[in-house]
Design a protein around this motif. Structure first.
Motif, PDB file in Angstrom:
ATOM      1  N   VAL A  40       7.590 -73.591 -33.341  1.00 28.17           N
ATOM      2  CA  VAL A  40       8.370 -74.190 -32.343  1.00 28.17           C
ATOM      3  C   VAL A  40       8.309 -73.985 -30.963  1.00 28.17           C
ATOM      4  CG1 VAL A  40      10.981 -74.342 -32.103  1.00 28.17           C
ATOM      5  CG2 VAL A  40      10.136 -74.331 -34.388  1.00 28.17           C
ATOM      6  N   PRO A  41       8.509 -74.986 -30.032  1.00 31.03           N
ATOM      7  CA  PRO A  41       8.093 -74.829 -28.815  1.00 31.03           C
ATOM      8  C   PRO A  41       9.382 -73.731 -28.236  1.00 31.03           C
ATOM      9  CG  PRO A  41       8.039 -77.046 -29.093  1.00 31.03           C
ATOM     10  CD  PRO A  41       8.545 -76.459 -30.393  1.00 31.03           C
ATOM     11  N   ASP A  42       9.280 -73.200 -27.109  1.00 33.59           N
ATOM     12  CA  ASP A  42      10.094 -72.089 -26.556  1.00 33.59           C
ATOM     13  C   ASP A  42       9.678 -72.270 -25.120  1.00 33.59           C
ATOM     14  OD1 ASP A  42      11.858 -70.001 -25.958  1.00 33.59           O
ATOM     15  OD2 ASP A  42      10.126 -68.411 -26.253  1.00 33.59           O
ATOM     16  N   PRO A  43      10.047 -73.423 -24.275  1.00 34.89           N
ATOM     17  CA  PRO A  43       9.883 -73.782 -23.046  1.00 34.89           C
ATOM     18  C   PRO A  43      10.919 -72.986 -22.091  1.00 34.89           C
ATOM     19  CG  PRO A  43      10.983 -75.490 -24.086  1.00 34.89           C
ATOM     20  CD  PRO A  43      10.636 -74.528 -25.125  1.00 34.89           C
ATOM     21  N   GLU A  44      11.828 -72.150 -22.505  1.00 31.96           N
ATOM     22  CA  GLU A  44      12.674 -71.564 -21.816  1.00 31.96           C
ATOM     23  C   GLU A  44      12.594 -69.984 -22.091  1.00 31.96           C
ATOM     24  OE1 GLU A  44      16.458 -72.889 -20.812  1.00 31.96           O
ATOM     25  OE2 GLU A  44      16.183 -74.666 -21.577  1.00 31.96           O
ATOM     26  N   GLY A  45      11.447 -69.485 -22.717  1.00 33.90           N
ATOM     27  CA  GLY A  45      11.151 -68.082 -22.917  1.00 33.90           C
ATOM     28  C   GLY A  45      12.389 -67.402 -23.683  1.00 33.90           C
ATOM     29  N   THR A  46      13.040 -67.812 -24.457  1.00 35.83           N
ATOM     30  CA  THR A  46      13.781 -67.207 -25.424  1.00 35.83           C
ATOM     31  C   THR A  46      13.311 -66.308 -26.263  1.00 35.83           C
ATOM     32  OG1 THR A  46      15.058 -69.415 -25.107  1.00 35.83           O
ATOM     33  CG2 THR A  46      15.957 -67.789 -26.791  1.00 35.83           C
ATOM     34  N   ILE A  47      12.303 -66.560 -26.819  1.00 33.52           N
ATOM     35  CA  ILE A  47      11.649 -65.622 -27.774  1.00 33.52           C
ATOM     36  C   ILE A  47      11.275 -64.163 -26.968  1.00 33.52           C
ATOM     37  CG2 ILE A  47       9.777 -65.033 -29.422  1.00 33.52           C
ATOM     38  CD1 ILE A  47      11.471 -67.640 -30.227  1.00 33.52           C
ATOM     39  N   THR A  48      11.932 -63.276 -28.004  1.00 31.68           N
ATOM     40  CA  THR A  48      11.602 -62.009 -26.942  1.00 31.68           C
ATOM     41  C   THR A  48      10.521 -61.044 -27.912  1.00 31.68           C
ATOM     42  OG1 THR A  48      13.366 -60.913 -28.285  1.00 31.68           O
ATOM     43  CG2 THR A  48      13.770 -61.883 -26.086  1.00 31.68           C
ATOM     44  N   ALA A  49      10.035 -61.382 -29.059  1.00 36.02           N
ATOM     45  CA  ALA A  49       8.921 -60.483 -29.678  1.00 36.02           C
ATOM     46  C   ALA A  49       8.522 -61.470 -30.850  1.00 36.02           C
ATOM     47  CB  ALA A  49       9.555 -59.227 -30.407  1.00 36.02           C
ATOM     48  N   GLY A  50       7.220 -61.258 -31.323  1.00 34.74           N
ATOM     49  CA  GLY A  50       6.659 -61.617 -32.300  1.00 34.74           C
ATOM     50  C   GLY A  50       5.574 -62.978 -31.996  1.00 34.74           C
ATOM     51  N   HIS A  51       5.330 -62.887 -30.776  1.00 32.29           N
ATOM     52  CA  HIS A  51       4.799 -64.413 -30.272  1.00 32.29           C
ATOM     53  C   HIS A  51       3.591 -64.711 -31.006  1.00 32.29           C
ATOM     54  CE1 HIS A  51       7.359 -64.791 -26.967  1.00 32.29           C
ATOM     55  NE2 HIS A  51       7.583 -63.553 -26.723  1.00 32.29           N
ATOM     56  N   GLN A  52       2.644 -63.645 -31.455  1.00 33.06           N
ATOM     57  CA  GLN A  52       1.530 -63.634 -32.349  1.00 33.06           C
ATOM     58  C   GLN A  52       1.786 -63.715 -33.936  1.00 33.06           C
ATOM     59  OE1 GLN A  52      -1.173 -64.748 -30.337  1.00 33.06           O
ATOM     60  NE2 GLN A  52       0.153 -64.019 -28.728  1.00 33.06           N
ATOM     61  N   ASN A  53       2.999 -63.593 -34.345  1.00 32.27           N
ATOM     62  CA  ASN A  53       3.577 -63.454 -35.781  1.00 32.27           C
ATOM     63  C   ASN A  53       3.221 -64.978 -36.216  1.00 32.27           C
ATOM     64  OD1 ASN A  53       4.824 -63.055 -38.200  1.00 32.27           O
ATOM     65  ND2 ASN A  53       6.103 -61.847 -37.301  1.00 32.27           N
ATOM     66  N   THR A  54       2.773 -64.907 -37.479  1.00 27.73           N
ATOM     67  CA  THR A  54       2.371 -66.162 -38.152  1.00 27.73           C
ATOM     68  C   THR A  54       3.619 -66.623 -39.053  1.00 27.73           C
ATOM     69  OG1 THR A  54       1.499 -65.018 -40.184  1.00 27.73           O
ATOM     70  CG2 THR A  54      -0.011 -65.561 -38.367  1.00 27.73           C
ATOM     71  N   THR A  55       4.633 -65.863 -39.199  1.00 31.23           N
ATOM     72  CA  THR A  55       5.890 -66.210 -39.871  1.00 31.23           C
ATOM     73  C   THR A  55       7.128 -66.432 -39.156  1.00 31.23           C
ATOM     74  OG1 THR A  55       4.766 -64.843 -41.853  1.00 31.23           O
ATOM     75  CG2 THR A  55       7.390 -65.576 -42.018  1.00 31.23           C
ATOM     76  N   ALA A  56       7.596 -65.261 -38.466  1.00 36.99           N
ATOM     77  CA  ALA A  56       8.733 -65.309 -37.833  1.00 36.99           C
ATOM     78  C   ALA A  56       8.659 -64.757 -36.328  1.00 36.99           C
ATOM     79  CB  ALA A  56       9.951 -64.640 -38.640  1.00 36.99           C
ATOM     80  N   ARG A  57       9.729 -65.102 -35.436  1.00 39.67           N
ATOM     81  CA  ARG A  57       9.469 -64.653 -34.076  1.00 39.67           C
ATOM     82  C   ARG A  57      11.136 -64.249 -34.017  1.00 39.67           C
ATOM     83  NH1 ARG A  57       7.009 -69.043 -30.269  1.00 39.67           N
ATOM     84  NH2 ARG A  57       8.423 -70.483 -31.771  1.00 39.67           N
ATOM     85  N   THR A  58      11.133 -63.365 -32.860  1.00 42.38           N
ATOM     86  CA  THR A  58      12.514 -62.621 -32.642  1.00 42.38           C
ATOM     87  C   THR A  58      12.970 -63.115 -31.122  1.00 42.38           C
ATOM     88  OG1 THR A  58      11.674 -60.885 -34.004  1.00 42.38           O
ATOM     89  CG2 THR A  58      13.660 -60.422 -32.762  1.00 42.38           C
ATOM     90  N   VAL A  59      14.554 -63.362 -31.506  1.00 42.52           N
ATOM     91  CA  VAL A  59      15.244 -63.341 -30.175  1.00 42.52           C
ATOM     92  C   VAL A  59      16.085 -61.954 -30.254  1.00 42.52           C
ATOM     93  CG1 VAL A  59      16.828 -64.624 -28.846  1.00 42.52           C
ATOM     94  CG2 VAL A  59      15.010 -65.844 -30.271  1.00 42.52           C
ATOM     95  N   ALA A  60      15.970 -61.363 -29.471  1.00 40.64           N
ATOM     96  CA  ALA A  60      16.832 -59.942 -29.437  1.00 40.64           C
ATOM     97  C   ALA A  60      18.080 -60.120 -28.448  1.00 40.64           C
ATOM     98  CB  ALA A  60      16.197 -58.593 -29.236  1.00 40.64           C
ATOM     99  N   PHE A  61      19.225 -59.635 -28.833  1.00 38.09           N
ATOM    100  CA  PHE A  61      20.325 -59.619 -27.625  1.00 38.09           C
ATOM    101  C   PHE A  61      20.929 -58.219 -27.679  1.00 38.09           C
ATOM    102  CE2 PHE A  61      20.272 -63.935 -29.554  1.00 38.09           C
ATOM    103  CZ  PHE A  61      20.194 -64.695 -28.352  1.00 38.09           C
ATOM    104  N   ARG A  62      21.232 -57.846 -26.372  1.00 37.92           N
ATOM    105  CA  ARG A  62      21.539 -56.391 -26.424  1.00 37.92           C
ATOM    106  C   ARG A  62      22.769 -56.787 -25.810  1.00 37.92           C
ATOM    107  NH1 ARG A  62      16.706 -55.713 -26.887  1.00 37.92           N
ATOM    108  NH2 ARG A  62      15.816 -53.730 -27.160  1.00 37.92           N
ATOM    109  N   ARG A  63      23.901 -55.795 -25.809  1.00 37.24           N
ATOM    110  CA  ARG A  63      25.156 -55.761 -25.026  1.00 37.24           C
ATOM    111  C   ARG A  63      25.256 -56.278 -23.753  1.00 37.24           C
ATOM    112  NH1 ARG A  63      29.705 -51.533 -25.499  1.00 37.24           N
ATOM    113  NH2 ARG A  63      28.623 -50.748 -27.316  1.00 37.24           N
ATOM    114  N   GLY A  64      25.968 -57.401 -23.614  1.00 39.36           N
ATOM    115  CA  GLY A  64      26.145 -57.916 -22.205  1.00 39.36           C
ATOM    116  C   GLY A  64      25.204 -59.027 -22.025  1.00 39.36           C
ATOM    117  N   ASP A  65      24.177 -59.387 -22.993  1.00 34.29           N
ATOM    118  CA  ASP A  65      23.092 -60.572 -22.822  1.00 34.29           C
ATOM    119  C   ASP A  65      23.993 -62.061 -23.128  1.00 34.29           C
ATOM    120  OD1 ASP A  65      21.010 -58.712 -22.448  1.00 34.29           O
ATOM    121  OD2 ASP A  65      20.091 -59.113 -24.462  1.00 34.29           O
ATOM    122  N   GLU A  66      23.253 -62.753 -22.209  1.00 37.86           N
ATOM    123  CA  GLU A  66      23.732 -64.099 -22.577  1.00 37.86           C
ATOM    124  C   GLU A  66      22.957 -64.694 -23.493  1.00 37.86           C
ATOM    125  OE1 GLU A  66      25.868 -66.172 -20.282  1.00 37.86           O
ATOM    126  OE2 GLU A  66      26.708 -64.246 -19.593  1.00 37.86           O
TER     127      GLU A  66
END
Length: 136
Positions: free
Chosen positions: A76-102
């Motif tokens: 799935v394309p991520d043109p806005e750079g939303t994915i925070t981890a797992g870029h090389q993962n073959t199954t799932a990637r991660t979007v991590a949100f910390r306190r105060g993140d938009e």
């Protein structure tokens, strides 16, 4: 937003600190906004999953953040750079949100919709084997 809630997902979210609850509730609403047929369930004993002809995403709260696992086979394309981890993962990637993140809601909904389209087209494994992604 009106969608059928799984009380086990409610229980998972309700046990979290308020800032994590807010993130989880918003992500939950966004995945249902992506498609009204999305269903909620619990897998791995306690983890909330959102599914439609396959996994879309899962929530996992950690001490200082909330992970949203996107089950996209990294197609799935991520043109806005939303994915925070797992870029090389073959199954799932991660979007991590910390306190105060938009939450980039438009980008996240677009990715959910693409994952759902891919699931409806046979799933990311099938699409990856064929070398193409389902149309948006």
């Amino acid at each position: 937003m009106r969608h059928r809630k799984d009380p086990r997902v409610d229980a998972y979210i309700d046990a979290l600190p308020p800032w994590q609850q807010a993130i989880c509730h918003r992500v939950r609403d966004l995945v249902h906004e992506a498609d009204s047929e999305v269903e909620e369930t619990i897998k791995r004993s306690v983890q909330p999953y959102f599914v439609l002809r396959g996994n879309i995403c899962a929530l996992l709260a950690a001490k200082d953040h909330v992970n949203v696992f996107l089950y996209d086979g990294a197609i799935v394309p991520d043109p806005e750079g939303t994915i925070t981890a797992g870029h090389q993962n073959t199954t799932a990637r991660t979007v991590a949100f910390r306190r105060g993140d938009e939450i980039n809601e438009l980008a996240l909904v677009a990715m959910f919709r693409q994952i759902i389209a891919n699931n409806r087209a046979g799933g990311w494994r099938r699409l990856k084997a064929g070398g193409t992604s389902a149309p948006s």
